[in-house]
Scaffold this motif. Structure first.
Motif, PDB file in Angstrom:
ATOM      1  N   ALA A 248       0.440  -1.054   0.111  1.00 50.19           N
ATOM      2  CA  ALA A 248      -0.388   0.454   0.200  1.00 50.19           C
ATOM      3  C   ALA A 248       1.072   1.609  -0.090  1.00 50.19           C
ATOM      4  CB  ALA A 248      -0.754  -0.078   1.160  1.00 50.19           C
ATOM      5  N   PHE A 249       1.977   1.511   0.878  1.00 49.94           N
ATOM      6  CA  PHE A 249       2.886   2.333   0.255  1.00 49.94           C
ATOM      7  C   PHE A 249       3.286   2.353  -0.431  1.00 49.94           C
ATOM      8  CE2 PHE A 249       7.213   4.632   1.496  1.00 49.94           C
ATOM      9  CZ  PHE A 249       6.365   5.736   2.716  1.00 49.94           C
ATOM     10  N   GLU A 250       3.764   1.238  -1.590  1.00 50.52           N
ATOM     11  CA  GLU A 250       4.506   2.085  -2.658  1.00 50.52           C
ATOM     12  C   GLU A 250       3.870   1.956  -3.037  1.00 50.52           C
ATOM     13  OE1 GLU A 250       6.212  -1.416  -6.641  1.00 50.52           O
ATOM     14  OE2 GLU A 250       5.607  -1.860  -3.963  1.00 50.52           O
ATOM     15  N   ALA A 251       2.183   2.109  -3.322  1.00 48.32           N
ATOM     16  CA  ALA A 251       0.678   2.615  -3.869  1.00 48.32           C
ATOM     17  C   ALA A 251       0.836   4.088  -3.754  1.00 48.32           C
ATOM     18  CB  ALA A 251       0.102   1.215  -4.004  1.00 48.32           C
ATOM     19  N   LEU A 252       0.793   4.322  -2.403  1.00 48.04           N
ATOM     20  CA  LEU A 252       0.479   5.535  -2.576  1.00 48.04           C
ATOM     21  C   LEU A 252       1.586   6.080  -2.836  1.00 48.04           C
ATOM     22  CD1 LEU A 252      -0.673   5.243   1.441  1.00 48.04           C
ATOM     23  CD2 LEU A 252      -2.397   5.276  -0.819  1.00 48.04           C
ATOM     24  N   GLY A 253       2.925   5.761  -2.661  1.00 47.12           N
ATOM     25  CA  GLY A 253       3.647   6.815  -3.125  1.00 47.12           C
ATOM     26  C   GLY A 253       3.901   7.374  -4.555  1.00 47.12           C
ATOM     27  N   ALA A 254       3.618   6.189  -5.804  1.00 54.27           N
ATOM     28  CA  ALA A 254       3.232   5.934  -6.891  1.00 54.27           C
ATOM     29  C   ALA A 254       2.401   6.530  -7.782  1.00 54.27           C
ATOM     30  CB  ALA A 254       3.158   4.844  -7.954  1.00 54.27           C
ATOM     31  N   GLY A 255       1.239   7.277  -6.685  1.00 53.89           N
ATOM     32  CA  GLY A 255       0.244   8.313  -6.692  1.00 53.89           C
ATOM     33  C   GLY A 255      -0.950   7.428  -7.050  1.00 53.89           C
ATOM     34  N   ARG A 256      -1.300   5.507  -7.179  1.00 52.01           N
ATOM     35  CA  ARG A 256      -1.905   4.859  -7.429  1.00 52.01           C
ATOM     36  C   ARG A 256      -2.917   4.963  -6.204  1.00 52.01           C
ATOM     37  NH1 ARG A 256       2.554   1.499  -7.609  1.00 52.01           N
ATOM     38  NH2 ARG A 256       1.007   0.166  -6.697  1.00 52.01           N
ATOM     39  N   SER A 257      -4.432   5.213  -6.743  1.00 56.00           N
ATOM     40  CA  SER A 257      -5.835   4.978  -5.123  1.00 56.00           C
ATOM     41  C   SER A 257      -6.786   3.607  -6.641  1.00 56.00           C
ATOM     42  CB  SER A 257      -6.109   6.267  -5.633  1.00 56.00           C
ATOM     43  OG  SER A 257      -7.189   6.042  -4.235  1.00 56.00           O
ATOM     44  N   SER A 258      -7.237   2.718  -4.954  1.00 57.37           N
ATOM     45  CA  SER A 258      -8.044   1.729  -5.201  1.00 57.37           C
ATOM     46  C   SER A 258      -7.281   0.148  -6.965  1.00 57.37           C
ATOM     47  CB  SER A 258      -9.306   2.024  -5.986  1.00 57.37           C
ATOM     48  OG  SER A 258      -9.911   3.753  -4.860  1.00 57.37           O
ATOM     49  N   ASP A 259      -6.616   0.559  -6.663  1.00 59.25           N
ATOM     50  CA  ASP A 259      -6.715  -0.039  -7.921  1.00 59.25           C
ATOM     51  C   ASP A 259      -5.938  -1.497  -7.116  1.00 59.25           C
ATOM     52  OD1 ASP A 259      -3.418   0.312  -6.794  1.00 59.25           O
ATOM     53  OD2 ASP A 259      -2.720   0.285  -8.860  1.00 59.25           O
ATOM     54  N   ARG A 260      -5.391  -2.727  -7.524  1.00 60.64           N
ATOM     55  CA  ARG A 260      -5.065  -4.034  -6.788  1.00 60.64           C
ATOM     56  C   ARG A 260      -3.830  -4.340  -6.226  1.00 60.64           C
ATOM     57  NH1 ARG A 260      -7.378  -9.097  -8.087  1.00 60.64           N
ATOM     58  NH2 ARG A 260      -5.559  -9.325  -8.084  1.00 60.64           N
ATOM     59  N   LEU A 261      -3.311  -4.091  -5.288  1.00 57.42           N
ATOM     60  CA  LEU A 261      -1.990  -4.382  -4.451  1.00 57.42           C
ATOM     61  C   LEU A 261      -1.734  -5.710  -5.134  1.00 57.42           C
ATOM     62  CD1 LEU A 261      -2.955  -2.699  -0.447  1.00 57.42           C
ATOM     63  CD2 LEU A 261      -1.803  -1.895  -2.978  1.00 57.42           C
ATOM     64  N   ASP A 262      -0.979  -5.736  -5.786  1.00 59.75           N
ATOM     65  CA  ASP A 262      -0.741  -7.025  -6.056  1.00 59.75           C
ATOM     66  C   ASP A 262       0.718  -7.404  -5.942  1.00 59.75           C
ATOM     67  OD1 ASP A 262      -2.658  -7.811  -7.937  1.00 59.75           O
ATOM     68  OD2 ASP A 262      -2.086  -6.596  -9.679  1.00 59.75           O
ATOM     69  N   ALA A 263       1.416  -6.066  -5.480  1.00 61.44           N
ATOM     70  CA  ALA A 263       2.940  -6.602  -4.824  1.00 61.44           C
ATOM     71  C   ALA A 263       2.371  -7.639  -3.398  1.00 61.44           C
ATOM     72  CB  ALA A 263       3.436  -5.182  -4.763  1.00 61.44           C
ATOM     73  N   TYR A 264       1.418  -7.458  -2.798  1.00 62.46           N
ATOM     74  CA  TYR A 264       1.665  -7.856  -1.474  1.00 62.46           C
ATOM     75  C   TYR A 264       1.321  -9.648  -2.160  1.00 62.46           C
ATOM     76  CZ  TYR A 264      -1.670  -9.599   1.872  1.00 62.46           C
ATOM     77  OH  TYR A 264      -1.976 -10.643   3.394  1.00 62.46           O
ATOM     78  N   PRO A 265       0.472  -9.917  -1.948  1.00 64.18           N
ATOM     79  CA  PRO A 265       0.610 -11.535  -3.208  1.00 64.18           C
ATOM     80  C   PRO A 265       1.742 -12.349  -3.407  1.00 64.18           C
ATOM     81  CG  PRO A 265      -1.594 -10.579  -4.099  1.00 64.18           C
ATOM     82  CD  PRO A 265      -1.144  -9.519  -3.438  1.00 64.18           C
ATOM     83  N   GLU A 266       1.943 -11.614  -4.341  1.00 69.78           N
ATOM     84  CA  GLU A 266       3.979 -11.485  -5.005  1.00 69.78           C
ATOM     85  C   GLU A 266       4.603 -11.029  -3.622  1.00 69.78           C
ATOM     86  OE1 GLU A 266       3.993  -8.537  -8.094  1.00 69.78           O
ATOM     87  OE2 GLU A 266       2.656  -9.506  -9.520  1.00 69.78           O
ATOM     88  N   SER A 267       5.239 -10.938  -2.679  1.00 70.86           N
ATOM     89  CA  SER A 267       5.589 -10.501  -1.887  1.00 70.86           C
ATOM     90  C   SER A 267       5.082 -11.561  -0.787  1.00 70.86           C
ATOM     91  CB  SER A 267       6.034  -9.284  -0.928  1.00 70.86           C
ATOM     92  OG  SER A 267       4.481  -9.021  -0.713  1.00 70.86           O
ATOM     93  N   PHE A 268       4.199 -11.966  -0.650  1.00 68.72           N
ATOM     94  CA  PHE A 268       3.989 -12.911   0.290  1.00 68.72           C
ATOM     95  C   PHE A 268       4.130 -14.383  -0.399  1.00 68.72           C
ATOM     96  CE2 PHE A 268       0.741 -16.304   0.328  1.00 68.72           C
ATOM     97  CZ  PHE A 268       0.926 -17.705   1.854  1.00 68.72           C
ATOM     98  N   LYS A 269       4.183 -14.664  -1.722  1.00 66.95           N
ATOM     99  CA  LYS A 269       4.577 -15.884  -2.201  1.00 66.95           C
ATOM    100  C   LYS A 269       6.689 -16.129  -2.383  1.00 66.95           C
ATOM    101  CE  LYS A 269       1.391 -16.171  -5.780  1.00 66.95           C
ATOM    102  NZ  LYS A 269       0.433 -16.167  -7.255  1.00 66.95           N
TER     103      LYS A 269
END
Length: 549
Positions: free
Chosen positions: A354-375
């Motif tokens: 979420a922090f990465e997405a906020l820093g990139a100015g994204r809002s309400s999209d899918r936080l795909d970095a989360y499941p990727e980092s979990f894997k």
């Protein structure tokens, strides 16, 4: 009611002030401080205070908290009792057979872990979060998910306060609040009210094994100092449960002559006469258990459903504008009987995405970095190694134990096969006509107790004049189906005496719902055979008030 609600804006709103939600909030603020950015973070907690609804065994693996706060010891985190000894026993009615230490699978070895009160750990995490600038609102239950026009998550709304039993505003009425966010993280614990809705709305569990649950019942005791062994961890399987019923017990010694004693019953059991609460009370009378408890004093009681399906049952973790973390997704490792480290880790991973997405100015999209980092994480590896545990144990105590031994001892969790769970727990209950009622002994008031005295020491309370939060899709089903076919299992699977069948003067039966007793365990929402009972959040602040559970 057409009510105008005020709205508050945040970067991230987190639903649930447990280990996952608070760790996510803390990690967001840590990252913001490191980069000199401002991130508005809010945590909603339905309990009267942070920790009030937290219940777990608990033996805690410190791996995740080591990452969140490397200096947690110096900071005073309440992980005070390192595990010094593991014991595992198979119980018969009057005997016990211990498993030699060298035969114990790694999942039952707890060297390096700590016996803790998770409620107190969560209170400490809450203090750290507030010190970092997180806004925490205890006593406010998120009752509704809000959506943007494009279907993404807009935030949540808290429930109205001061609504009467008839659904009409009372003199104390206060409308709920809307909390809007660029991202909303859901960390409500097992069978989360909103998480359940989101899984259904977005089809997050498509292609996954059905989630599997257990009910965990726990008491806190103060025992004779001469019987107390700080750091002793005891697990058992077998009696009093039948060999075809998944379950087991724990007895954990921590500081101040306190022991946590608990019992877990898998909710896929078939016999509608089974009462997990009564099985727990019976278990404490076993000679190997009563020797610790006799002469002691019971201090607290509670119950909570736990997710046990593991990695095979994990839903998709993300959807537009939000994510599931902790036990709302089902990250508990059933083989280790541990979930707090997984909750903390997934909270951190979601926060980083979420922090990465906020820093990139994204809002309400899918936080795909989360499941990727979990894997890519150690947690994924751990859960993958445990993937066969619950499906194996569903095959019965002895065959399941053999399969787990092969999977965990021989293959170290890397067996070239994956077992699967194919049925939801509520589908497993069979008609009462196929079973004989179970005759449970009456409580003695010393080792075993009735439900109402137990609810009393859970400090459970709800505003009585409010809509009943245990709702029925069809009011005729409890009598016409559950009582007629299954002998009314809700009066037995509920660990708090919420449900009872009473006979009216005209000779007809009806289901009486004592919502005031509800400890928010969610068992009824899971085990009801027709899925007719739907648990919704009561007025904020209601429910148990656990202290050191």
């Amino acid at each position: 009611m057409d009510i105008q609600r005020d709205a508050m804006e945040y970067d991230v709103v987190i639903v649930g002030g447990g280990p996952a939600g608070l760790s996510a909030a803390i990690r967001l603020k840590q990252l913001a401080a490191e980069q000199g950015r401002e991130v508005g973070v809010c945590v909603l907690e339905k309990g009267s205070e942070v920790g009030a609804h937290i219940l777990s065994g608990a033996v805690m693996d410190p791996r995740a908290i080591n990452e969140l706060f490397p200096d947690w010891k110096a900071m005073g985190a309440p992980l005070n009792t390192p595990v010094v000894e593991d014991r595992f026993m198979f119980l018969s009615e009057n005997g016990a057979r211990s498993v030699p230490g060298w035969m114990l699978p790694g999942c039952f070895q707890n060297h390096g872990n700590y016996v803790v009160s998770l409620a107190n750990v969560v209170r400490w995490l809450g203090q750290q979060a507030e010190a970092l600038g997180v806004e925490i609102y205890p006593g406010f239950a998120a009752s509704e998910v809000l959506f943007n026009e494009d279907g993404s998550i807009k935030g949540v709304a808290t429930g109205n306060m001061g609504v009467g039993r008839d659904g009409q505003p009372t003199d104390n009425f206060q409308p709920g609040m809307e909390l809007h966010a660029k991202y909303t993280l859901f960390s409500e614990g097992a069978r989360g009210h909103l998480g359940k809705q989101l899984i259904a709305r977005f089809g997050l569990d498509k292609g996954r094994d059905p989630q599997s649950y257990g009910i965990g019942l726990k008491e806190l005791w103060e025992i004779d100092p001469s019987k107390h062994v700080p750091g002793l961890v005891i697990h058992t399987a077998g009696w009093p449960l039948a060999n075809d019923t998944y379950g087991g017990s724990f007895l954990y010694h921590f500081d101040d002559n306190k022991v946590a004693v608990g019992f877990v019953v898998g909710l896929a059991y078939q016999n509608p006469y089974l009462s997990p609460y009564e099985e727990f009370q019976r278990y404490k009378t076993h000679p190997e258990i009563r020797k610790f408890l006799e002469g002691g004093k019971r201090l607290a009681y509670g119950a909570r459903a736990i997710t046990a399906g593991g990695i095979n049952s994990l839903p998709d973790l993300v959807f537009p504008g939000g994510a599931l973390v902790g036990c709302d997704a089902g990250f508990l490792n059933a083989s280790r009987i541990k979930g707090s480290h997984a909750a903390i880790k997934t909270g951190m991973l979601a926060a980083e995405a979420a922090f990465e997405a906020l820093g990139a100015g994204r809002s309400s999209d899918r936080l795909d970095a989360y499941p990727e980092s979990f894997k890519a994480s150690w947690l994924h590896d751990e859960l993958h190694r445990a993937r066969n545990f619950k499906p194996a144990m569903a095959k019965g105590l002895w065959l399941g134990t053999l399969l787990v031994g092969i999977d965990q001892v021989v293959f170290k969790g890397k067996a070239p096969w994956t077992l699967h769970n194919t049925h939801a727990d509520h589908e497993m209950l069979r008609p009462a006509s196929e079973f004989q009622p179970i005759q449970y002994p009456k409580p003695d008031g010393k080792l075993s107790f009735d439900k109402l005295s137990s609810v009393f020491i859970s400090n459970t309370n709800h505003e009585e004049n409010q809509p009943i939060h245990l709702t029925l899709k069809d009011a005729s089903v409890p009598v016409n189906v559950n009582l007629a076919k299954y002998a009314g299992p809700e009066q037995r699977y509920c660990p708090a005496g919420v449900y009872e069948f009473v006979r009216d003067d005209d000779g007809t039966d009806r289901l009486q719902i004592n919502a005031q007793n509800c400890v928010h365990c969610k068992t009824c929402d899971i085990k009801d055979p027709t899925q007719n009972i739907v648990w919704v959040v009561p007025e904020g602040g209601g429910g148990p008030n656990y202290t050191s559970m």
